[in-house]
Write a protein that holds these residues in place. Structure first.
Motif, PDB file in Angstrom:
ATOM      1  N   ALA A  32       0.825  -1.210   0.000  1.00 52.78           N
ATOM      2  CA  ALA A  32       0.000   0.000   0.000  1.00 52.78           C
ATOM      3  C   ALA A  32       0.859   1.260   0.000  1.00 52.78           C
ATOM      4  O   ALA A  32       0.551   2.236  -0.703  1.00 52.78           O
ATOM      5  CB  ALA A  32      -0.932  -0.009   1.216  1.00 52.78           C
ATOM      6  N   ILE A  33       1.947   1.247   0.773  1.00 55.32           N
ATOM      7  CA  ILE A  33       2.852   2.403   0.803  1.00 55.32           C
ATOM      8  C   ILE A  33       3.516   2.589  -0.560  1.00 55.32           C
ATOM      9  O   ILE A  33       3.607   3.715  -1.075  1.00 55.32           O
ATOM     10  CB  ILE A  33       3.922   2.218   1.904  1.00 55.32           C
ATOM     11  N   GLY A  34       3.967   1.496  -1.167  1.00 56.10           N
ATOM     12  CA  GLY A  34       4.607   1.592  -2.475  1.00 56.10           C
ATOM     13  C   GLY A  34       3.679   2.148  -3.537  1.00 56.10           C
ATOM     14  O   GLY A  34       4.062   3.014  -4.334  1.00 56.10           O
ATOM     15  N   ILE A  35       2.425   1.671  -3.537  1.00 51.83           N
ATOM     16  CA  ILE A  35       1.459   2.154  -4.533  1.00 51.83           C
ATOM     17  C   ILE A  35       1.111   3.620  -4.278  1.00 51.83           C
ATOM     18  O   ILE A  35       1.065   4.429  -5.215  1.00 51.83           O
ATOM     19  CB  ILE A  35       0.188   1.280  -4.493  1.00 51.83           C
ATOM     20  N   SER A  36       0.864   3.982  -3.004  1.00 47.21           N
ATOM     21  CA  SER A  36       0.437   5.343  -2.679  1.00 47.21           C
ATOM     22  C   SER A  36       1.521   6.379  -2.928  1.00 47.21           C
ATOM     23  O   SER A  36       1.245   7.480  -3.403  1.00 47.21           O
ATOM     24  CB  SER A  36      -0.025   5.409  -1.215  1.00 47.21           C
ATOM     25  N   PHE A  37       2.778   6.025  -2.611  1.00 49.56           N
ATOM     26  CA  PHE A  37       3.858   7.005  -2.680  1.00 49.56           C
ATOM     27  C   PHE A  37       4.587   7.020  -4.024  1.00 49.56           C
ATOM     28  O   PHE A  37       5.154   8.046  -4.398  1.00 49.56           O
ATOM     29  CB  PHE A  37       4.868   6.749  -1.564  1.00 49.56           C
ATOM     30  N   TYR A  38       4.578   5.879  -4.734  1.00 49.15           N
ATOM     31  CA  TYR A  38       5.429   5.795  -5.919  1.00 49.15           C
ATOM     32  C   TYR A  38       4.681   5.516  -7.222  1.00 49.15           C
ATOM     33  O   TYR A  38       5.201   5.828  -8.296  1.00 49.15           O
ATOM     34  CB  TYR A  38       6.491   4.712  -5.706  1.00 49.15           C
ATOM     35  N   LEU A  39       3.495   4.921  -7.156  1.00 49.08           N
ATOM     36  CA  LEU A  39       2.785   4.572  -8.385  1.00 49.08           C
ATOM     37  C   LEU A  39       1.649   5.535  -8.720  1.00 49.08           C
ATOM     38  O   LEU A  39       1.469   5.899  -9.882  1.00 49.08           O
ATOM     39  CB  LEU A  39       2.240   3.132  -8.283  1.00 49.08           C
ATOM     40  N   LEU A  40       0.879   5.936  -7.719  1.00 47.76           N
ATOM     41  CA  LEU A  40      -0.259   6.818  -7.964  1.00 47.76           C
ATOM     42  C   LEU A  40       0.205   8.270  -8.095  1.00 47.76           C
ATOM     43  O   LEU A  40       1.009   8.751  -7.300  1.00 47.76           O
ATOM     44  CB  LEU A  40      -1.284   6.700  -6.829  1.00 47.76           C
ATOM     45  N   THR A  41      -0.319   8.949  -9.102  1.00 44.15           N
ATOM     46  CA  THR A  41       0.030  10.356  -9.325  1.00 44.15           C
ATOM     47  C   THR A  41      -0.756  11.245  -8.357  1.00 44.15           C
ATOM     48  O   THR A  41      -1.984  11.151  -8.300  1.00 44.15           O
ATOM     49  CB  THR A  41      -0.307  10.770 -10.772  1.00 44.15           C
ATOM     50  N   PRO A  42      -0.083  12.109  -7.593  1.00 51.19           N
ATOM     51  CA  PRO A  42      -0.808  13.012  -6.679  1.00 51.19           C
ATOM     52  C   PRO A  42      -1.693  13.983  -7.469  1.00 51.19           C
ATOM     53  O   PRO A  42      -1.284  14.529  -8.492  1.00 51.19           O
ATOM     54  CB  PRO A  42       0.315  13.756  -5.940  1.00 51.19           C
ATOM     55  N   LEU A  43      -2.913  14.182  -6.990  1.00 53.97           N
ATOM     56  CA  LEU A  43      -3.853  15.109  -7.618  1.00 53.97           C
ATOM     57  C   LEU A  43      -4.189  16.231  -6.638  1.00 53.97           C
ATOM     58  O   LEU A  43      -4.445  15.979  -5.456  1.00 53.97           O
ATOM     59  CB  LEU A  43      -5.133  14.379  -8.036  1.00 53.97           C
ATOM     60  N   PRO A 171      -3.662  10.526  -3.912  1.00 51.02           N
ATOM     61  CA  PRO A 171      -4.342   9.492  -3.120  1.00 51.02           C
ATOM     62  C   PRO A 171      -4.320   9.809  -1.626  1.00 51.02           C
ATOM     63  O   PRO A 171      -3.449  10.545  -1.154  1.00 51.02           O
ATOM     64  CB  PRO A 171      -3.507   8.244  -3.421  1.00 51.02           C
ATOM     65  N   ASN A 172      -5.293   9.256  -0.906  1.00 53.18           N
ATOM     66  CA  ASN A 172      -5.327   9.392   0.547  1.00 53.18           C
ATOM     67  C   ASN A 172      -4.393   8.320   1.127  1.00 53.18           C
ATOM     68  O   ASN A 172      -4.791   7.168   1.321  1.00 53.18           O
ATOM     69  CB  ASN A 172      -6.754   9.211   1.061  1.00 53.18           C
ATOM     70  N   LYS A 173      -3.152   8.717   1.387  1.00 50.24           N
ATOM     71  CA  LYS A 173      -2.135   7.741   1.771  1.00 50.24           C
ATOM     72  C   LYS A 173      -2.458   7.062   3.093  1.00 50.24           C
ATOM     73  O   LYS A 173      -2.282   5.849   3.248  1.00 50.24           O
ATOM     74  CB  LYS A 173      -0.771   8.429   1.841  1.00 50.24           C
ATOM     75  N   THR A 174      -2.935   7.834   4.060  1.00 51.00           N
ATOM     76  CA  THR A 174      -3.263   7.252   5.368  1.00 51.00           C
ATOM     77  C   THR A 174      -4.366   6.213   5.236  1.00 51.00           C
ATOM     78  O   THR A 174      -4.291   5.118   5.818  1.00 51.00           O
ATOM     79  CB  THR A 174      -3.697   8.349   6.349  1.00 51.00           C
ATOM     80  N   LEU A 175      -5.403   6.554   4.462  1.00 48.76           N
ATOM     81  CA  LEU A 175      -6.500   5.606   4.259  1.00 48.76           C
ATOM     82  C   LEU A 175      -6.028   4.360   3.530  1.00 48.76           C
ATOM     83  O   LEU A 175      -6.407   3.240   3.888  1.00 48.76           O
ATOM     84  CB  LEU A 175      -7.626   6.287   3.477  1.00 48.76           C
TER      85      LEU A 175
END
Length: 244
Positions: A32-43, A171-175
């Motif tokens: 989840a951390i890898g996807i949230s921080f490195y794969l998903l583009t921040p909007l 993305p909502n990283k905490t969630l």
């Protein structure tokens, strides 16, 4: 043979396979951390609010019926805001490399119930561009709507502003991390229960009774332990005899 697992059994399985569950939770959180921080583009989101009223002359009284008409037309305004007649000038003014359809996917238009205030929201990976698009859409709508409908009383209540330190809304990283932990925990419990069900080894008397369907009438002690005791006793007697 049908098997049932009680809550007590599940608690025992969790205690027995706790290390496995923790490992799966850590792996799931890491994913989840890898996807949230490195794969998903921040909007980033920008919002502009406008107030829309009908055109009314000095001789007209702003009645309750007029207010009701304004409220019914809000949905029409929402459609117009995301139409090419508004978005095409926005693209030209900001020199955006996208089509009206692509820009429309970044824009959300909403209004509160019984309110003539329209909120224009924009999601974009560039926080400054999101602010510019949101404010430009409001300005173009204010310019174009009198040509399309009998409306010339449009007020921009609040404009979008660029924060000094923009925070992405997605993305909502905490969630995502919390969801990853829950998924890992549930997966760990599922794997632990599956391993327990597939484990066909006989561990105690109840397993034997369940396997053969007959009660256990006797238990043989640990032969190895008894054999060791006898060997130890024989060894002591042999040493005494040799000393004699």
């Amino acid at each position: 043979m049908e098997e049932t697992i009680s809550l007590h059994d599940i608690a025992k399985i969790i205690r027995k396979r706790l290390l496995l569950i923790i490992i799966l939770m850590i792996l799931s959180i890491g994913i989840a951390i890898g996807i949230s921080f490195y794969l998903l583009t921040p909007l980033y989101q920008a919002n502009t609010q406008i107030l829309v009223n009908q055109n009314s002359g000095p001789e007209e009284v702003y009645s309750w019926q007029t207010t009701e008409t304004d409220l019914r037309l809000i949905n029409t305004y929402n459609v117009i805001i995301t139409s090419p007649v508004i978005l095409t000038p926005v693209i030209e003014e900001l020199k955006l490399n996208m089509t009206p359809g692509q820009l429309m996917n970044q824009i959300s238009v909403s209004s509160e119930s019984e309110s003539k205030v329209v909120n224009i929201g924009v999601l974009n990976s560039d926080p400054e561009l999101a602010v510019n698009i949101s404010n430009t859409v409001a300005e173009v709508f204010k310019e174009q709507i009198p040509k399309l409908m009998s409306v010339d009383n449009i007020t921009i209540l609040s404009v979008a502003k660029l924060s000094d330190i923009p925070n992405p809304v997605k993305p909502n990283k905490t969630l995502n991390i919390a969801i990853g932990a829950i998924i890992g925990f549930m997966l760990g419990i599922g794997v632990a229960i599956l391993l327990e069900i597939l484990d066909a080894t006989v561990k105690n008397e109840s397993d034997i009774e369940e396997l053969i369907g007959l009660p256990v009438i006797g238990v043989v002690g640990f032969i190895v332990e008894e054999k060791e005791k006898r060997l130890s006793l024989f060894s002591r007697r042999a040493r005494r005899n040799l000393n004699v």
